[in-house]
Design an enzyme around this catalytic site. Sequence first.
Site, mmCIF file in Angstrom:
data_model
loop_
_atom_site.group_PDB
_atom_site.id
_atom_site.type_symbol
_atom_site.label_atom_id
_atom_site.label_comp_id
_atom_site.label_asym_id
_atom_site.label_seq_id
_atom_site.Cartn_x
_atom_site.Cartn_y
_atom_site.Cartn_z
ATOM 1 N N SER A 15 0.694 -1.415 0.990
ATOM 2 C CA SER A 15 -0.272 0.042 -0.057
ATOM 3 C C SER A 15 1.239 0.844 -0.090
ATOM 4 C CB SER A 15 -0.600 0.030 1.155
ATOM 5 O OG SER A 15 -1.330 1.311 1.032
ATOM 6 N N LYS A 66 -13.118 -5.501 3.860
ATOM 7 C CA LYS A 66 -14.197 -4.078 3.438
ATOM 8 C C LYS A 66 -15.880 -4.572 3.646
ATOM 9 C CE LYS A 66 -12.120 -1.813 -0.107
ATOM 10 N NZ LYS A 66 -11.999 -1.492 -1.481
ATOM 11 N N ASP A 102 -15.216 5.110 -2.587
ATOM 12 C CA ASP A 102 -14.669 4.443 -3.744
ATOM 13 C C ASP A 102 -15.827 5.007 -4.903
ATOM 14 O OD1 ASP A 102 -12.250 2.943 -3.083
ATOM 15 O OD2 ASP A 102 -13.861 0.525 -2.976
HETATM 16 N N1 NAP Z 1 -7.714 3.074 -8.143
HETATM 17 C C1 NAP Z 1 -8.140 3.066 -6.968
HETATM 18 O O1 NAP Z 1 -8.102 3.712 -5.811
HETATM 19 C C2 NAP Z 1 -8.515 1.641 -6.727
HETATM 20 C C3 NAP Z 1 -9.417 1.102 -5.969
HETATM 21 C C4 NAP Z 1 -9.727 -0.355 -6.568
HETATM 22 C C5 NAP Z 1 -9.288 -0.953 -6.562
HETATM 23 N N2 NAP Z 1 -8.309 -1.194 -7.438
HETATM 24 C C6 NAP Z 1 -7.925 -2.229 -8.006
HETATM 25 O O2 NAP Z 1 -8.783 -2.319 -9.223
HETATM 26 C C7 NAP Z 1 -8.085 -3.909 -9.052
HETATM 27 C C8 NAP Z 1 -9.707 -5.125 -8.680
HETATM 28 O O3 NAP Z 1 -9.747 -4.786 -7.478
HETATM 29 P P1 NAP Z 1 -11.204 -5.446 -6.738
HETATM 30 O O4 NAP Z 1 -11.249 -4.389 -5.339
HETATM 31 O O5 NAP Z 1 -12.134 -5.374 -7.187
HETATM 32 O O6 NAP Z 1 -10.658 -6.956 -6.665
HETATM 33 P P2 NAP Z 1 -11.582 -8.140 -6.363
HETATM 34 O O7 NAP Z 1 -13.328 -7.745 -5.850
HETATM 35 O O8 NAP Z 1 -10.847 -8.857 -6.242
HETATM 36 O O9 NAP Z 1 -12.230 -8.065 -8.243
HETATM 37 C C9 NAP Z 1 -11.152 -9.027 -8.891
HETATM 38 C C10 NAP Z 1 -11.634 -9.004 -10.850
HETATM 39 O O10 NAP Z 1 -10.852 -9.111 -11.468
HETATM 40 C C11 NAP Z 1 -10.871 -10.851 -11.906
HETATM 41 N N3 NAP Z 1 -10.593 -11.123 -12.761
HETATM 42 C C12 NAP Z 1 -9.282 -11.563 -11.464
HETATM 43 N N4 NAP Z 1 -7.995 -12.354 -12.584
HETATM 44 C C13 NAP Z 1 -9.381 -12.174 -13.469
HETATM 45 C C14 NAP Z 1 -8.463 -12.967 -14.778
HETATM 46 N N5 NAP Z 1 -7.738 -14.067 -14.671
HETATM 47 N N6 NAP Z 1 -9.584 -12.923 -15.823
HETATM 48 C C15 NAP Z 1 -10.452 -12.676 -15.713
HETATM 49 N N7 NAP Z 1 -10.461 -11.588 -14.459
HETATM 50 C C16 NAP Z 1 -10.103 -12.165 -13.660
HETATM 51 C C17 NAP Z 1 -12.007 -11.577 -11.141
HETATM 52 O O11 NAP Z 1 -13.461 -12.293 -11.848
HETATM 53 P P3 NAP Z 1 -14.448 -13.035 -10.906
HETATM 54 O O12 NAP Z 1 -15.139 -12.516 -10.633
HETATM 55 O O13 NAP Z 1 -14.267 -14.095 -12.110
HETATM 56 O O14 NAP Z 1 -12.954 -13.848 -10.014
HETATM 57 C C18 NAP Z 1 -12.775 -10.052 -10.214
HETATM 58 O O15 NAP Z 1 -13.848 -9.054 -11.583
HETATM 59 C C19 NAP Z 1 -6.592 -3.860 -8.353
HETATM 60 O O16 NAP Z 1 -6.077 -3.991 -9.799
HETATM 61 C C20 NAP Z 1 -6.710 -3.217 -7.826
HETATM 62 O O17 NAP Z 1 -5.894 -3.165 -7.109
HETATM 63 C C21 NAP Z 1 -7.851 0.454 -7.877
#
Ligand code: NAP
Length: 283
Positions: A15, A66, A102
Site C-alpha cells: 500500500s 471491506k 471508492d
Molecule cells: N485506483 C483505485 O483507487 C483502486 C480502487 C480499488 C481497486 N483498484 C484496483 O482494481 C482491481 C480490482 O480490485 P477489486 O477490489 O475489485 O478486486 P476483486 O474484488 O478481487 O475483483 C477482482 C476482479 O478481477 C477479475 N479477475 C481476476 N483475475 C482475472 C483473470 N485472470 N481473468 C479475468 N478476470 C479476472 C475477477 O473476476 P472473477 O469474478 O471471475 O473472479 C473480478 O471481477 C485491482 O487491481 C485493484 O488494485 C484500484
Amino acid sequence: MSKFVGIIGYPIRHSISPVFQQAALDYHSMNATYQAWEVEPQSLPEFINGLRSPDTLGINVTVPHKEAVMSHLDRIDEWAATAGAVNTVVNEGGKLVGHNTDGSGFLRALEDHGHFSPEGRSVLIMGAGGSAKAVALALARRGAARITIANRTLRRAQGLAELIGEHGPRVEAIPLAPSEDAFVRAATACNLLVNCTTIGMKHGSDEKRSPIPAQLIPSGALVYDLVYNPPETPLLLEAARSGAATLGGLPMLVYQGAASFEFWTGKSAPVEVMLKAAKAALP
Ligand SMILES: NC(=O)c1ccc[n+]([C@@H]2O[C@H](COP(=O)([O-])OP(=O)(O)OC[C@H]3O[C@@H](n4cnc5c(N)ncnc54)[C@H](OP(=O)(O)O)[C@@H]3O)[C@@H](O)[C@H]2O)c1
C-alpha cells in the site's frame, strides 16, 4: 495528544496510502501519524474495538476486510450500505461510523482528470468484484444510460447487473470474452471502458496482459484502468494504439483517500500534495 490513523489489510505491505496520507497530515501540520497495520481476519473484531480510543481518528480498510468490518461498526452511511462495503471508518467520540469513498473517488478522477461526464453515455465495465460494484453504482447514480458488465464469472456479473438495474440505466451482464459477439458489440459501442479486474496489475498472474485488444477499443472512447501500478498498464498501451483517451488508477486512489482524510480531520485534503507524493512512491 498525538493521534493515529492508518490502513488495515492482509497483506498490506504494497500500500502507498501511508505515503500520501502522511503528506496530507504534514501539510496541515497535524500531530498525527498514518500507519499500515497487517490484521489477520481472526484478529479483526479486537482490532476494530480498539479504534474507539480517543487517540484514534479512524482507518482505511482494504482487502480482505471491506465487508467483514461492517458488523463491528455502530453506524454505516447510505452509500457504504448500498455498496455492501466499507473502506473508511471514522471514530466519532467512541462511536465507529463506516463510509465508502471508492465511488466518489472514481467519479472525481473521471470528471477532473478524464474530463468525462457519464450522463446519457454507454459504459463497458470489465470485472464484477468490489471495485466494479462501487464504480457501477457511481455511474448509475450519475446518469449513465447503459452499463454492460463483463466478467470472467458470469454469475457475478449478473448479480451486479441486478443491483445496478434498480438505479436507472439499461444493464446487461456478459462474459469477459473478447472473441464473443456480445463482448465485441458492447466494446465497439461504448463511450467509456473501465477495467475493474486485476488484469495488468504488477506482481499479479496477468501482469503483462490487457483484458481487451486495441482493435476492439473505439478511438473516441475514454479507457479508464483502475490498476495504478504500473502507471502505464498493458490496457492503457492498447488504448493508446487505438487512438482512445486514457486514464490510470492513481488519481482515483488519491481522491478516495482525500475523501477519507476529510472525514477524519474535517480539513480540506491537499490533493495536489497527495498526488505528487503518491506518484513519487510508486516503484
Ligand atoms: N485506483 C483505485 O483507487 C483502486 C480502487 C480499488 C481497486 N483498484 C484496483 O482494481 C482491481 C480490482 O480490485 P477489486 O477490489 O475489485 O478486486 P476483486 O474484488 O478481487 O475483483 C477482482 C476482479 O478481477 C477479475 N479477475 C481476476 N483475475 C482475472 C483473470 N485472470 N481473468 C479475468 N478476470 C479476472 C475477477 O473476476 P472473477 O469474478 O471471475 O473472479 C473480478 O471481477 C485491482 O487491481 C485493484 O488494485 C484500484
